[in-house]
Design a protein around this motif. Structure first.
Motif, PDB file in Angstrom:
ATOM      1  N   GLY A  52      -7.644  -8.378   0.277  1.00 20.40           N
ATOM      2  CA  GLY A  52      -8.464  -7.522  -0.019  1.00 20.40           C
ATOM      3  C   GLY A  52      -9.109  -6.310   1.396  1.00 20.40           C
ATOM      4  O   GLY A  52      -9.865  -5.742   1.147  1.00 20.40           O
ATOM      5  N   LYS A  53      -7.517  -6.165   2.403  1.00 22.76           N
ATOM      6  CA  LYS A  53      -7.680  -4.603   2.928  1.00 22.76           C
ATOM      7  C   LYS A  53      -6.678  -4.114   2.583  1.00 22.76           C
ATOM      8  O   LYS A  53      -5.703  -4.151   1.752  1.00 22.76           O
ATOM      9  CB  LYS A  53      -7.304  -5.294   4.334  1.00 22.76           C
ATOM     10  CG  LYS A  53      -8.307  -6.210   4.509  1.00 22.76           C
ATOM     11  CD  LYS A  53      -8.010  -6.534   6.551  1.00 22.76           C
ATOM     12  CE  LYS A  53      -9.248  -7.104   6.842  1.00 22.76           C
ATOM     13  NZ  LYS A  53      -9.061  -8.031   8.361  1.00 22.76           N
ATOM     14  N   MET A  54      -7.327  -2.552   2.273  1.00 22.18           N
ATOM     15  CA  MET A  54      -6.060  -1.478   1.933  1.00 22.18           C
ATOM     16  C   MET A  54      -4.954  -1.767   3.394  1.00 22.18           C
ATOM     17  O   MET A  54      -4.698  -1.334   4.451  1.00 22.18           O
ATOM     18  CB  MET A  54      -7.399   0.106   2.223  1.00 22.18           C
ATOM     19  CG  MET A  54      -6.052   0.362   1.302  1.00 22.18           C
ATOM     20  SD  MET A  54      -7.419   2.005   1.109  1.00 22.18           S
ATOM     21  CE  MET A  54      -8.354   2.767   1.987  1.00 22.18           C
ATOM     22  N   GLN A  55      -3.215  -1.429   2.405  1.00 23.35           N
ATOM     23  CA  GLN A  55      -2.037  -1.411   3.346  1.00 23.35           C
ATOM     24  C   GLN A  55      -1.211  -0.024   2.669  1.00 23.35           C
ATOM     25  O   GLN A  55      -1.818   0.488   1.723  1.00 23.35           O
ATOM     26  CB  GLN A  55      -1.664  -2.915   2.887  1.00 23.35           C
ATOM     27  CG  GLN A  55      -2.245  -3.956   3.572  1.00 23.35           C
ATOM     28  CD  GLN A  55      -2.521  -4.019   5.484  1.00 23.35           C
ATOM     29  OE1 GLN A  55      -2.079  -3.022   5.519  1.00 23.35           O
ATOM     30  NE2 GLN A  55      -2.941  -4.795   6.014  1.00 23.35           N
ATOM     31  N   LYS A  56      -0.039   0.754   3.664  1.00 19.05           N
ATOM     32  CA  LYS A  56       0.507   1.497   3.527  1.00 19.05           C
ATOM     33  C   LYS A  56       1.644   0.874   2.602  1.00 19.05           C
ATOM     34  O   LYS A  56       1.144  -0.968   2.711  1.00 19.05           O
ATOM     35  CB  LYS A  56       0.970   1.839   4.351  1.00 19.05           C
ATOM     36  CG  LYS A  56      -0.274   2.675   5.481  1.00 19.05           C
ATOM     37  CD  LYS A  56      -0.389   3.414   4.939  1.00 19.05           C
ATOM     38  CE  LYS A  56      -1.705   4.622   5.485  1.00 19.05           C
ATOM     39  NZ  LYS A  56      -2.059   6.029   5.118  1.00 19.05           N
ATOM     40  N   SER A  57       2.154   1.068   1.758  1.00 19.51           N
ATOM     41  CA  SER A  57       3.430   0.594   0.800  1.00 19.51           C
ATOM     42  C   SER A  57       4.489  -0.303   2.307  1.00 19.51           C
ATOM     43  O   SER A  57       4.988  -0.517   1.920  1.00 19.51           O
ATOM     44  CB  SER A  57       4.258   1.460   0.175  1.00 19.51           C
ATOM     45  OG  SER A  57       4.755   2.855   0.944  1.00 19.51           O
ATOM     46  N   LYS A  58       4.618  -0.061   3.159  1.00 13.74           N
ATOM     47  CA  LYS A  58       5.523  -0.040   4.189  1.00 13.74           C
ATOM     48  C   LYS A  58       5.654  -1.183   4.950  1.00 13.74           C
ATOM     49  O   LYS A  58       6.144  -2.043   5.543  1.00 13.74           O
ATOM     50  CB  LYS A  58       6.109   0.660   5.236  1.00 13.74           C
ATOM     51  CG  LYS A  58       6.365   2.149   5.052  1.00 13.74           C
ATOM     52  CD  LYS A  58       7.683   1.946   4.727  1.00 13.74           C
ATOM     53  CE  LYS A  58       8.306   3.553   4.044  1.00 13.74           C
ATOM     54  NZ  LYS A  58       9.424   3.194   3.888  1.00 13.74           N
ATOM     55  N   TYR A  59       4.139  -2.342   4.099  1.00 14.58           N
ATOM     56  CA  TYR A  59       3.256  -3.599   4.655  1.00 14.58           C
ATOM     57  C   TYR A  59       4.491  -4.680   3.913  1.00 14.58           C
ATOM     58  O   TYR A  59       5.133  -4.180   3.488  1.00 14.58           O
ATOM     59  CB  TYR A  59       2.112  -3.668   4.118  1.00 14.58           C
ATOM     60  CG  TYR A  59       1.199  -5.659   4.572  1.00 14.58           C
ATOM     61  CD1 TYR A  59       0.517  -5.204   5.553  1.00 14.58           C
ATOM     62  CD2 TYR A  59       1.667  -5.948   3.914  1.00 14.58           C
ATOM     63  CE1 TYR A  59       0.730  -6.738   5.847  1.00 14.58           C
ATOM     64  CE2 TYR A  59       1.321  -7.397   3.705  1.00 14.58           C
ATOM     65  CZ  TYR A  59       0.559  -7.471   4.976  1.00 14.58           C
ATOM     66  OH  TYR A  59       0.142  -8.860   5.237  1.00 14.58           O
ATOM     67  N   ARG A  60       4.818  -5.281   5.341  1.00 14.88           N
ATOM     68  CA  ARG A  60       5.637  -6.803   4.751  1.00 14.88           C
ATOM     69  C   ARG A  60       4.960  -7.681   4.497  1.00 14.88           C
ATOM     70  O   ARG A  60       4.219  -8.506   5.274  1.00 14.88           O
ATOM     71  CB  ARG A  60       6.599  -7.125   6.092  1.00 14.88           C
ATOM     72  CG  ARG A  60       7.481  -5.881   6.112  1.00 14.88           C
ATOM     73  CD  ARG A  60       8.662  -6.295   7.208  1.00 14.88           C
ATOM     74  NE  ARG A  60       9.314  -5.708   7.676  1.00 14.88           N
ATOM     75  CZ  ARG A  60      10.394  -5.403   7.442  1.00 14.88           C
ATOM     76  NH1 ARG A  60      10.944  -5.240   6.569  1.00 14.88           N
ATOM     77  NH2 ARG A  60      11.577  -4.605   8.719  1.00 14.88           N
ATOM     78  N   LEU A  61       5.590  -8.636   3.780  1.00 12.52           N
ATOM     79  CA  LEU A  61       4.573  -8.992   2.654  1.00 12.52           C
ATOM     80  C   LEU A  61       4.720 -10.601   2.655  1.00 12.52           C
ATOM     81  O   LEU A  61       5.771 -10.830   3.763  1.00 12.52           O
ATOM     82  CB  LEU A  61       4.520  -9.639   1.064  1.00 12.52           C
ATOM     83  CG  LEU A  61       4.280  -8.152   0.240  1.00 12.52           C
ATOM     84  CD1 LEU A  61       5.759  -7.565  -1.064  1.00 12.52           C
ATOM     85  CD2 LEU A  61       2.957  -8.129   0.334  1.00 12.52           C
ATOM     86  N   LYS A  62       3.516 -11.509   3.417  1.00 10.48           N
ATOM     87  CA  LYS A  62       3.498 -12.960   3.721  1.00 10.48           C
ATOM     88  C   LYS A  62       3.307 -13.775   3.131  1.00 10.48           C
ATOM     89  O   LYS A  62       2.361 -13.370   2.137  1.00 10.48           O
ATOM     90  CB  LYS A  62       2.020 -12.606   4.843  1.00 10.48           C
ATOM     91  CG  LYS A  62       2.870 -11.444   6.462  1.00 10.48           C
ATOM     92  CD  LYS A  62       1.886 -12.124   7.553  1.00 10.48           C
ATOM     93  CE  LYS A  62       2.105 -10.655   8.134  1.00 10.48           C
ATOM     94  NZ  LYS A  62       2.061  -9.200   7.672  1.00 10.48           N
ATOM     95  N   HIS A  63       3.909 -15.109   3.743  1.00 12.58           N
ATOM     96  CA  HIS A  63       3.245 -16.385   2.230  1.00 12.58           C
ATOM     97  C   HIS A  63       2.182 -16.283   1.764  1.00 12.58           C
ATOM     98  O   HIS A  63       1.215 -15.617   2.351  1.00 12.58           O
ATOM     99  CB  HIS A  63       4.128 -17.103   3.262  1.00 12.58           C
ATOM    100  CG  HIS A  63       3.560 -18.481   1.645  1.00 12.58           C
ATOM    101  ND1 HIS A  63       4.684 -18.250   0.587  1.00 12.58           N
ATOM    102  CD2 HIS A  63       3.113 -19.863   2.249  1.00 12.58           C
ATOM    103  CE1 HIS A  63       4.301 -20.200  -0.010  1.00 12.58           C
ATOM    104  NE2 HIS A  63       3.750 -20.194   0.934  1.00 12.58           N
ATOM    105  N   ASN A  64       1.608 -16.095   1.337  1.00  8.14           N
ATOM    106  CA  ASN A  64       0.713 -16.481   0.308  1.00  8.14           C
ATOM    107  C   ASN A  64      -0.357 -15.299  -0.089  1.00  8.14           C
ATOM    108  O   ASN A  64      -1.744 -15.347   0.155  1.00  8.14           O
ATOM    109  CB  ASN A  64      -0.390 -17.762   0.921  1.00  8.14           C
ATOM    110  CG  ASN A  64       0.244 -19.256   0.789  1.00  8.14           C
ATOM    111  OD1 ASN A  64       0.432 -19.071  -0.712  1.00  8.14           O
ATOM    112  ND2 ASN A  64       0.296 -20.026   1.922  1.00  8.14           N
TER     113      ASN A  64
END
Length: 76
Positions: A52-64
Motif C-alpha cells: 500500500g505504499k509507493m516504492q522505487k524499482s530498487k526496493y528489495r522484496l520481503k516475504h509476504n
C-alpha cells in the motif's frame, strides 16, 4: 525463497503469472528484477506499490509483501 502476492493492473495484466498469489521468488529480488523476470518493460510501469505504499524499482522484496504495479494512466 520468499513468497509475495503480485497484482498487475490494466495493460500490465497480460504479464500476470498464474500463481501470482504466493508467488515464489529468490530472496533479495528487487522490483526491477521481478519486472525483468516477468518480461515487463520498465517503461510500462509508472507506479509501484508495496503493502500500500509507493516504492522505487530498487526496493528489495520481503516475504509476504503485496506488490501492485500500475501503468501510466491517461484520461481527461
Amino acid at each position: 525463497m520468499i513468497k509475495i502476492d503480485l497484482k498487475l493492473f490494466v495493460t500490465l495484466s497480460k504479464y500476470q503469472p498464474e500463481n501470482s498469489k504466493g508467488l515464489e521468488i529468490a530472496e533479495e529480488t528487487t522490483v526491477e528484477k521481478l519486472m525483468k523476470d516477468l518480461g515487463i518493460p520498465s517503461e510500462l510501469v509508472k507506479l509501484i506499490f508495496i503493502n500500500g505504499k509507493m516504492q522505487k524499482s530498487k526496493y528489495r522484496l520481503k516475504h509476504n509483501d503485496r506488490v501492485g504495479l500500475f501503468p501510466p494512466v491517461g484520461g481527461g
